[in-house]
Write a protein that holds these residues in place. Sequence first.
Motif, mmCIF file in Angstrom:
data_model
loop_
_atom_site.group_PDB
_atom_site.id
_atom_site.type_symbol
_atom_site.label_atom_id
_atom_site.label_comp_id
_atom_site.label_asym_id
_atom_site.label_seq_id
_atom_site.Cartn_x
_atom_site.Cartn_y
_atom_site.Cartn_z
ATOM 1 N N VAL A 144 0.840 -1.206 0.000
ATOM 2 C CA VAL A 144 0.000 0.000 0.000
ATOM 3 C C VAL A 144 0.873 1.254 0.000
ATOM 4 O O VAL A 144 0.617 2.211 -0.742
ATOM 5 N N SER A 204 0.205 3.120 -3.465
ATOM 6 C CA SER A 204 -0.964 3.975 -3.301
ATOM 7 C C SER A 204 -0.556 5.425 -3.099
ATOM 8 O O SER A 204 0.358 5.726 -2.335
ATOM 9 N N LEU A 256 -4.633 -2.885 -5.472
ATOM 10 C CA LEU A 256 -3.569 -2.068 -6.052
ATOM 11 C C LEU A 256 -2.691 -2.883 -6.997
ATOM 12 O O LEU A 256 -2.300 -2.403 -8.067
ATOM 13 N N HIS A 304 -2.618 -1.944 -10.965
ATOM 14 C CA HIS A 304 -1.414 -1.172 -11.255
ATOM 15 C C HIS A 304 -1.001 -1.350 -12.718
ATOM 16 O O HIS A 304 -0.957 -2.471 -13.238
#
Length: 303
Positions: free
Chosen positions: A99, A103, A123, A127
């Motif tokens: 994260v 992120s 994520l 991505h």
Amino acid sequence: MTTPSRANPDDISDFLERMNTRRTRYSRGYLKRDRLSFVGHPTAKCLRYKAPPGFGKSVQVAQCAQAALERNEDCIYLDFSSFRPKDLSEADLIANSIVAALSSEGFSETPTTSSVNILALRLLTDHERPVTICLDGVTDAATTQRFLRAIALETPETVRLALSEGLPDAMASLSALSDVVTIGPDDLGFTLDETGSVLSLDADQARRIFDLTGGWPLLCALAGKSNTPGVGIAHLPEVQAYFENDVLAQVPQPLRDCLMKASWLEEINEDVCNYVFKTDAAGLKRGSRATAGSTKQNPKRIV
């Protein structure tokens, strides 16, 4: 024990910075062996390095991370032998690091453990750039395997894993997946050419060290740097200290006692097996091709 689901962002950031320094140090000056990386296994989802201490697993994991960065991929590199943020389990640390690395937005409220894991998976899935996750010294078999299996099974092929085990078979269930490649001691051991290259010795010296160590990387290095070339490798103080302080220290006491008793044996037969394993029925354990009492074998020595 209840652990917080997410560490202080400053703690995670500090940890990842230290990991960057560690990765660079491990990658610098070591032999690059493409056959042990994703170059040699381009279709693998996960590379699992499984071998005793001293086979260069940490070097290979760090080199996988360095190679990912050189390919302009995003990379999360964690070495669990280092000091990590307080009260975070391995699985929590992996999720929080993903994260933190991928992120650009934080949580609007304190997240639960499951929400951090789910966010990390999302994520990784969304991505745009390839991501390589490199984990050195995994020991938490239960929670970490569950999370890594989720990554292996639920993320696209652009997400790959490279990991080494801090405890034997810590990632055993992960290895059952079809696109997980296990790289063991036979692969991690130096070839004769690699031994000569690493030690910068003449061919005869390199051959001698290679034959005596079986290509065990750390033993090759210790023997090659020794100032007492006439001394047997097993008697070098550096080698003895390595086995006592690094290898035996990790072995549970009952098994350590057994290994020490076995090391005293010159020949292995039914009687000595009875002695070492505290049994009176070693003959019943023999193979079908020969009896333990009639066949004597010399034990295979490491050094």
